[in-house]
Design an enzyme around this catalytic site. Structure first.
Site, PDB file in Angstrom:
ATOM      1  N   TYR A 143      56.624 -35.123 -14.178  1.00  0.00           N
ATOM      2  CA  TYR A 143      58.077 -35.116 -14.345  1.00  0.00           C
ATOM      3  C   TYR A 143      58.621 -36.369 -13.687  1.00  0.00           C
ATOM      4  CZ  TYR A 143      62.954 -33.653 -13.684  1.00  0.00           C
ATOM      5  OH  TYR A 143      64.326 -33.589 -13.693  1.00  0.00           O
ATOM      6  N   ASP A 246      55.250 -43.303  -9.678  1.00  0.00           N
ATOM      7  CA  ASP A 246      56.478 -42.566  -9.399  1.00  0.00           C
ATOM      8  C   ASP A 246      56.255 -41.830  -8.084  1.00  0.00           C
ATOM      9  OD1 ASP A 246      58.607 -40.936  -9.155  1.00  0.00           O
ATOM     10  OD2 ASP A 246      58.460 -39.997 -11.124  1.00  0.00           O
ATOM     11  N   LYS A 274      63.827 -38.866  -2.828  1.00  0.00           N
ATOM     12  CA  LYS A 274      63.762 -37.705  -1.933  1.00  0.00           C
ATOM     13  C   LYS A 274      63.625 -38.007  -0.431  1.00  0.00           C
ATOM     14  CE  LYS A 274      62.575 -34.920  -5.818  1.00  0.00           C
ATOM     15  NZ  LYS A 274      62.966 -33.575  -6.149  1.00  0.00           N
TER      16      LYS A 274
HETATM   17  C1  LIG Z   1      58.101 -37.258  -9.461  1.00  0.00           C
HETATM   18  C2  LIG Z   1      59.575 -37.180  -9.728  1.00  0.00           C
HETATM   19  N1  LIG Z   1      60.199 -38.219 -10.279  1.00  0.00           N
HETATM   20  C3  LIG Z   1      61.521 -38.217 -10.523  1.00  0.00           C
HETATM   21  C4  LIG Z   1      62.288 -37.105 -10.208  1.00  0.00           C
HETATM   22  C5  LIG Z   1      63.751 -37.114 -10.465  1.00  0.00           C
HETATM   23  O1  LIG Z   1      64.442 -37.255  -9.275  1.00  0.00           O
HETATM   24  P1  LIG Z   1      65.995 -36.826  -9.176  1.00  0.00           P
HETATM   25  O2  LIG Z   1      66.028 -35.337  -9.268  1.00  0.00           O
HETATM   26  O3  LIG Z   1      66.432 -37.377  -7.858  1.00  0.00           O
HETATM   27  O4  LIG Z   1      66.682 -37.469 -10.313  1.00  0.00           O
HETATM   28  C6  LIG Z   1      61.676 -35.986  -9.613  1.00  0.00           C
HETATM   29  C7  LIG Z   1      62.455 -34.807  -9.252  1.00  0.00           C
HETATM   30  O5  LIG Z   1      61.957 -33.789  -8.827  1.00  0.00           O
HETATM   31  C8  LIG Z   1      60.278 -36.023  -9.397  1.00  0.00           C
HETATM   32  O6  LIG Z   1      59.626 -34.973  -8.869  1.00  0.00           O
END
Ligand SMILES: Cc1ncc(COP(=O)(O)O)c(C=O)c1O
Length: 435
Positions: A143, A246, A274
């Site tokens: 994700y 990511d 995060k």
């Molecule tokens: C690996 C990863 N990338 C991107 C995101 C998206 O982040 P945001 O919720 O701050 O848009 C998340 C959200 O959980 C994530 O787990």
């Protein structure tokens, strides 16, 4: 049953004015089940009825020190008095960037933004702008946020529609994502050395980027098989593909330098959010200078709130704390104790299982076969028994997601005593589930 005397009327009001009563689809449990939170402190949260929980959700990852951390709050209080949004560079922003460059191996330049979604969206655009190619590889079950390009073959997409492992079909996470975007996405099973090599060799002239969660923060924290990230690194090097980690969940969580430090593989770009802000909204993307140089030289990036004072103050405080003491190493020791302890309890209960993930972002799966990717998880993991155990645990005041795809997150405030208490309650929850 935990009381909902106060929570329910609030949620009834929410249902009238907020779609499904929540501000993120993943938060909705049902019209009479969805929790309503009131406050958090350290490793604990309280709902609107005053029910207390040891928290292993931690907002799905951002809380790395503890809820309402006084050191971070103090820094934020001071910063907001100076104003927060100027449409101009600030020294505070430069200091945060310098700290990240110092902490993250191979990081040369970055830009700030506000959410993980924005960070992955921009990183992908930068890779396309740099390579002048348009497709990208992503891995099933991973994700990367809520922009259209990455909402294919996520942990919420239907596995039944994904076709065979040999020729995976990109599957939208839901309606509203233009079908034609699928032409730009090459989804592949994670941890499959051959599948990725075949895809790269067939299509490298079109592939701008490989976007990778280095360990699966949305699939129980599953880790890469030995040599897998190195294999991806070599393919990207050999075929001129931009390797993007990511690190929205792993950054400033697995180690000060994130997954690239923990797994000793340096990508070309990576994305952070995060833990960088311990709950305040802040994100970044960056990496090699020669790639980041395209930003502002023909490749767009902007954002009214990028590097705003509140986010920068929070990030600086978090990074200072992580640098000044071995927070994440110490956390990993307590996390390992939790992981081993839960493993022993599952062994004693004769529940076949697989402990997963890094101690700071871990999980377990109920399975007789070893699980290494999303398809395996959806095939072999006993989600019903997992939900029963986690449901029992929730009733005793320990809260981790009842869906094993979401890892258990730990923070500095999870003390040894809290881990012990969790293990006691976990043992009761397991016994009650199999009785
Ligand atoms: C690996 C990863 N990338 C991107 C995101 C998206 O982040 P945001 O919720 O701050 O848009 C998340 C959200 O959980 C994530 O787990």
């Amino acid at each position: 049953m935990l009381t909902r005397k106060k929570s329910q009327p609030i949620f009834d009001r929410a249902m009238k004015v907020i779609s499904k009563g929540v501000s993120s689809n993943f938060r909705y449990w049902g019209p009479e089940e969805t929790p309503v939170l009131a406050r958090g402190k350290g490793a604990k949260v309280w709902d609107a009825d005053g029910n207390e929980f040891i928290d292993y959700r931690l907002g799905w990852g951002p809380i790395i020190l503890g809820h309402a951390d006084e050191r971070v709050n103090q820094a934020v209080h001071e910063a907001i008095e100076l104003g927060t949004t100027f449409a101009a560079t600030t020294e505070l922003e430069v200091e945060v960037a310098e700290r990240i460059v110092a902490m993250v191996p191979g990081m040369e330049m970055l830009r700030f933004t506000n959410t993980g979604t924005e960070a992955t969206m921009h990183a992908l655009r930068v890779a396309r702008g740099y390579t002048n190619r348009e497709k990208f590889i992503k891995f099933e079950g991973q994700y990367h946020g809520m922009h259209d390009y990455v909402l294919f073959s996520t942990a919420s997409s239907a596995t039944t529609a994904m076709g065979s492992r040999r020729s995976p079909i990109p599957v939208q996470q839901g309606s509203g994502i233009p079908n034609k975007i699928r032409d730009y996405v090459i989804p592949l099973p994670f941890n499959d050395f051959e599948a990725v090599e075949r895809a790269v060799k067939d299509q490298y002239g079109d592939i701008a980027a490989m976007m990778i969660e280095p360990c699966l923060g949305n699939i129980a924290g599953l880790e890469p098989l030995p040599g897998y990230l190195e294999h991806l690194r070599k393919l990207c090097d050999d075929y001129g593909i931009v390797m993007i980690f990511d690190e929205v969940k792993t950054g400033f969580r697995l180690a000060n330098g994130g997954a690239r430090e923990a797994y000793n593989v340096i990508p070309d770009l990576s994305t952070y959010a995060k833990s960088l802000g311990n709950g305040y909204p802040v994100a970044a993307f960056g990496g090699k200078r020669k790639i980041m140089d395209v930003v502002g030289s023909g490749v767009s990036h902007g954002g009214t709130y990028s590097a705003n004072g509140l986010s920068m103050a929070a990030a600086k405080a978090v990074l200072d704390i992580l640098t000044e003491s071995p927070v994440l190493d110490d956390l990993a020791k307590r996390g390992q104790r939790l992981k081993s302890g839960m493993g022993e309890i599952l062994n004693d209960a004769d529940i076949p299982h697989q402990m997963t993930g890094h101690p700071n972002m871990q999980g377990f799966l109920i399975t007789k076969k070893t699980i290494k990717d999303f398809r395996d998880l959806m095939t072999y993991h006993d989600g019903n028994l997992y939900r029963t155990i986690l449901g029992n645990l929730y009733e005793t005041g320990v809260w981790a997601e009842d869906d094993a795809r979401e890892p258990w997150f730990l923070c500095e405030a999870h003390t040894d005593a809290i881990i012990d208490e969790t293990l006691n309650r976990f043992e009761d929850a397991v016994k009650a589930a199999i009785k």
